[in-house]
Design a protein around this motif. Structure first.
Motif, PDB file in Angstrom:
ATOM      1  N   TYR A  41      -4.404  -0.671  -6.564  1.00 48.61           N
ATOM      2  CA  TYR A  41      -5.150  -1.477  -5.596  1.00 48.61           C
ATOM      3  C   TYR A  41      -5.350  -2.904  -6.094  1.00 48.61           C
ATOM      4  N   LEU A  42      -5.792  -3.069  -7.352  1.00 52.60           N
ATOM      5  CA  LEU A  42      -6.049  -4.408  -7.883  1.00 52.60           C
ATOM      6  C   LEU A  42      -4.759  -5.227  -7.968  1.00 52.60           C
ATOM      7  N   ASN A  43      -3.666  -4.577  -8.334  1.00 51.48           N
ATOM      8  CA  ASN A  43      -2.391  -5.286  -8.399  1.00 51.48           C
ATOM      9  C   ASN A  43      -1.910  -5.711  -7.019  1.00 51.48           C
ATOM     10  N   ILE A  44      -2.107  -4.864  -6.017  1.00 53.53           N
ATOM     11  CA  ILE A  44      -1.746  -5.231  -4.646  1.00 53.53           C
ATOM     12  C   ILE A  44      -2.597  -6.397  -4.164  1.00 53.53           C
ATOM     13  N   LYS A  45      -3.881  -6.323  -4.442  1.00 48.78           N
ATOM     14  CA  LYS A  45      -4.794  -7.388  -4.029  1.00 48.78           C
ATOM     15  C   LYS A  45      -4.387  -8.736  -4.627  1.00 48.78           C
ATOM     16  N   GLU A  46      -4.074  -8.748  -5.918  1.00 47.82           N
ATOM     17  CA  GLU A  46      -3.652  -9.982  -6.580  1.00 47.82           C
ATOM     18  C   GLU A  46      -2.279 -10.443  -6.084  1.00 47.82           C
ATOM     19  N   ALA A  47      -1.370  -9.501  -5.867  1.00 49.51           N
ATOM     20  CA  ALA A  47      -0.025  -9.847  -5.395  1.00 49.51           C
ATOM     21  C   ALA A  47      -0.065 -10.482  -4.011  1.00 49.51           C
ATOM     22  N   LEU A  48      -0.919  -9.960  -3.139  1.00 54.36           N
ATOM     23  CA  LEU A  48      -1.053 -10.542  -1.804  1.00 54.36           C
ATOM     24  C   LEU A  48      -1.668 -11.935  -1.879  1.00 54.36           C
ATOM     25  N   LYS A  49      -2.640 -12.083  -2.755  1.00 52.65           N
ATOM     26  CA  LYS A  49      -3.323 -13.380  -2.892  1.00 52.65           C
ATOM     27  C   LYS A  49      -2.366 -14.459  -3.372  1.00 52.65           C
ATOM     28  N   PHE A  50      -1.538 -14.119  -4.369  1.00 52.77           N
ATOM     29  CA  PHE A  50      -0.650 -15.120  -4.971  1.00 52.77           C
ATOM     30  C   PHE A  50       0.802 -15.007  -4.473  1.00 52.77           C
ATOM     31  N   ASP A  73       3.061 -12.696  -4.757  1.00 54.17           N
ATOM     32  CA  ASP A  73       3.943 -12.278  -5.850  1.00 54.17           C
ATOM     33  C   ASP A  73       4.724 -11.048  -5.393  1.00 54.17           C
ATOM     34  N   ALA A  74       5.952 -11.244  -4.941  1.00 56.46           N
ATOM     35  CA  ALA A  74       6.751 -10.170  -4.352  1.00 56.46           C
ATOM     36  C   ALA A  74       7.026  -9.038  -5.345  1.00 56.46           C
ATOM     37  N   GLY A  75       7.396  -9.397  -6.555  1.00 61.14           N
ATOM     38  CA  GLY A  75       7.720  -8.382  -7.554  1.00 61.14           C
ATOM     39  C   GLY A  75       6.535  -7.509  -7.886  1.00 61.14           C
ATOM     40  N   ARG A  76       5.385  -8.134  -8.051  1.00 62.55           N
ATOM     41  CA  ARG A  76       4.171  -7.384  -8.384  1.00 62.55           C
ATOM     42  C   ARG A  76       3.752  -6.480  -7.225  1.00 62.55           C
ATOM     43  N   LEU A  77       3.901  -6.983  -5.994  1.00 60.17           N
ATOM     44  CA  LEU A  77       3.540  -6.192  -4.824  1.00 60.17           C
ATOM     45  C   LEU A  77       4.421  -4.945  -4.724  1.00 60.17           C
ATOM     46  N   LYS A  78       5.712  -5.125  -4.909  1.00 58.05           N
ATOM     47  CA  LYS A  78       6.635  -3.991  -4.818  1.00 58.05           C
ATOM     48  C   LYS A  78       6.333  -2.939  -5.884  1.00 58.05           C
ATOM     49  N   LYS A  79       6.112  -3.385  -7.095  1.00 57.76           N
ATOM     50  CA  LYS A  79       5.840  -2.456  -8.198  1.00 57.76           C
ATOM     51  C   LYS A  79       4.529  -1.703  -7.969  1.00 57.76           C
ATOM     52  N   ALA A  80       3.512  -2.411  -7.492  1.00 56.72           N
ATOM     53  CA  ALA A  80       2.206  -1.784  -7.275  1.00 56.72           C
ATOM     54  C   ALA A  80       2.273  -0.754  -6.147  1.00 56.72           C
ATOM     55  N   CYS A  81       2.978  -1.087  -5.075  1.00 55.76           N
ATOM     56  CA  CYS A  81       3.113  -0.134  -3.964  1.00 55.76           C
ATOM     57  C   CYS A  81       3.886   1.106  -4.401  1.00 55.76           C
ATOM     58  N   ALA A  82       4.938   0.913  -5.176  1.00 58.06           N
ATOM     59  CA  ALA A  82       5.724   2.043  -5.673  1.00 58.06           C
ATOM     60  C   ALA A  82       4.864   2.969  -6.537  1.00 58.06           C
ATOM     61  N   MET A  85      -6.712   5.439   4.693  1.00 55.80           N
ATOM     62  CA  MET A  85      -6.014   4.533   5.606  1.00 55.80           C
ATOM     63  C   MET A  85      -6.854   3.289   5.891  1.00 55.80           C
ATOM     64  N   LEU A  86      -8.147   3.478   6.092  1.00 55.82           N
ATOM     65  CA  LEU A  86      -9.029   2.340   6.352  1.00 55.82           C
ATOM     66  C   LEU A  86      -9.066   1.382   5.161  1.00 55.82           C
ATOM     67  N   CYS A  87      -8.960   1.925   3.954  1.00 50.64           N
ATOM     68  CA  CYS A  87      -8.901   1.068   2.765  1.00 50.64           C
ATOM     69  C   CYS A  87      -7.652   0.189   2.809  1.00 50.64           C
ATOM     70  N   GLY A  88      -6.528   0.758   3.263  1.00 45.41           N
ATOM     71  CA  GLY A  88      -5.310  -0.028   3.407  1.00 45.41           C
ATOM     72  C   GLY A  88      -5.447  -1.098   4.473  1.00 45.41           C
ATOM     73  N   VAL A  89      -6.062  -0.741   5.586  1.00 43.65           N
ATOM     74  CA  VAL A  89      -6.319  -1.696   6.670  1.00 43.65           C
ATOM     75  C   VAL A  89      -7.154  -2.861   6.154  1.00 43.65           C
ATOM     76  N   TRP A  90      -8.262  -2.523   5.492  1.00 41.97           N
ATOM     77  CA  TRP A  90      -9.187  -3.560   5.012  1.00 41.97           C
ATOM     78  C   TRP A  90      -8.534  -4.451   3.951  1.00 41.97           C
ATOM     79  N   THR A  91      -7.732  -3.866   3.076  1.00 42.11           N
ATOM     80  CA  THR A  91      -7.077  -4.642   2.004  1.00 42.11           C
ATOM     81  C   THR A  91      -6.191  -5.726   2.591  1.00 42.11           C
ATOM     82  N   ILE A  92      -5.400  -5.392   3.614  1.00 42.47           N
ATOM     83  CA  ILE A  92      -4.541  -6.384   4.247  1.00 42.47           C
ATOM     84  C   ILE A  92      -5.369  -7.474   4.920  1.00 42.47           C
ATOM     85  N   LEU A  93      -6.386  -7.079   5.666  1.00 42.14           N
ATOM     86  CA  LEU A  93      -7.185  -8.072   6.394  1.00 42.14           C
ATOM     87  C   LEU A  93      -7.989  -8.946   5.449  1.00 42.14           C
ATOM     88  N   ASP A  94      -8.493  -8.360   4.372  1.00 39.99           N
ATOM     89  CA  ASP A  94      -9.275  -9.144   3.398  1.00 39.99           C
ATOM     90  C   ASP A  94      -8.397 -10.199   2.711  1.00 39.99           C
TER      91      ASP A  94
END
Length: 287
Positions: A154-163, A165-174, A275-284
């Protein structure tokens, strides 16, 4: 005679041609999961909300009372025909006004997105000890190893979306695929929520890029999770969502939106909250 009330739009094809045999994958009291030409499809009782992959009976059905259960599922012959589904001796025929639930996720405006973000934060906060919400709210020192892994993702996805960072986002989701407790693991449900909200963002360039990155991660690591999760992750990738998500996206006001989310939060062990956590993470991160 039992009757079919309708089906969701992505599975309408099963009624369009020659009779097809189906296998029974798993059986629950009010849900029977079938596999038709490699596609998981849920036959649901009328009291179960629509999913993107469902055929719904007109009335309340207890499949176990019909004698269908995990122990004997291999003994039942299932045949899907243009006007009916036959499960052994039981025949479920379409009603005249057979319904098709539109599972396509609509794009929504910024005001609606802000309303959903606010309501999601409140409902997740009220369920902070459940599923993925622990990763959002709890301190790592209070977590077991599974919860710590979810929090790291979660923290890696949050940071990847903020900055961005495509590589970090992919790795965190995987790292979240197949991770966590539940029939559908918490990490998978979280990713479904993220994807569905990215579709709701519409043509937003950042959202489109994030969606494509997450799609790559899922498609490469899909083998890590279970069959039911695979089916719903692929539907989220294609832009489909179930009844409660659709109601959330079309809510007229925050109270209506929050009431819908409360119903979502009651799904499964923690699937709705995840699922709601995923929704909120994107919107935040993006609104």
């Amino acid at each position: 005679m039992n009757k079919l009330k309708g089906c969701s739009s992505p599975v309408l094809w099963i009624f369009s041609g020659k009779p097809m045999e189906a296998g029974l994958h798993s059986v629950f009291r009010h849900v029977l999961n079938m596999v038709i030409q490699g596609q998981m499809i849920s036959f649901i009782s009328a009291d179960i909300p629509w999913s993107p992959l469902s055929v719904r009976a007109e009335g309340i059905i207890d499949f176990e009372k019909l004698g269908i259960n995990e122990g004997n599922k291999g003994e039942w012959q299932v045949v899907v025909q243009p006007e009916k589904i036959c499960i052994g001796k039981y025949e479920f025929r379409k009603i005249p006004d057979f319904e098709v639930f539109d599972a396509n996720i609509p794009s929504i405006d910024t005001d609606s997105l802000l309303m959903i973000r606010e309501a999601a934060g409140q409902v997740i906060g009220a369920n902070k000890d459940r599923g993925f919400a622990r990763a959002v709210y709890s301190d790592s020192s209070d977590m077991d190893l599974i919860a710590k892994d979810l929090k790291a993702g979660y923290l890696n996805i949050k940071e990847a979306l903020k900055f961005r960072d495509a590589g970090r986002l992919k790795k965190a989701c995987a790292s979240l695929l197949g991770a966590g407790p539940g029939l559908t693991p918490s990490g998978d449900d979280f990713l479904c929520g993220m994807l569905q909200m990215l579709w709701a963002l519409g043509a937003d360039a950042h959202g489109l890029k994030a969606r494509n990155i997450i799609a790559e991660a899922i498609e490469e690591k899909l083998y890590q999770t279970c069959d039911i999760s695979k089916a719903y992750l692929m539907q989220s990738l294609r832009g489909y969502a179930g009844e409660l998500t659709q109601e959330m996206l079309s809510a007229a006001n925050e109270q209506e939106c929050r009431e819908c989310m409360i119903r979502m939060s009651q799904i499964g062990h923690s699937s709705g909250v995840d699922m709601l956590c995923g929704v909120w993470t994107i919107l935040d991160a993006m609104v």
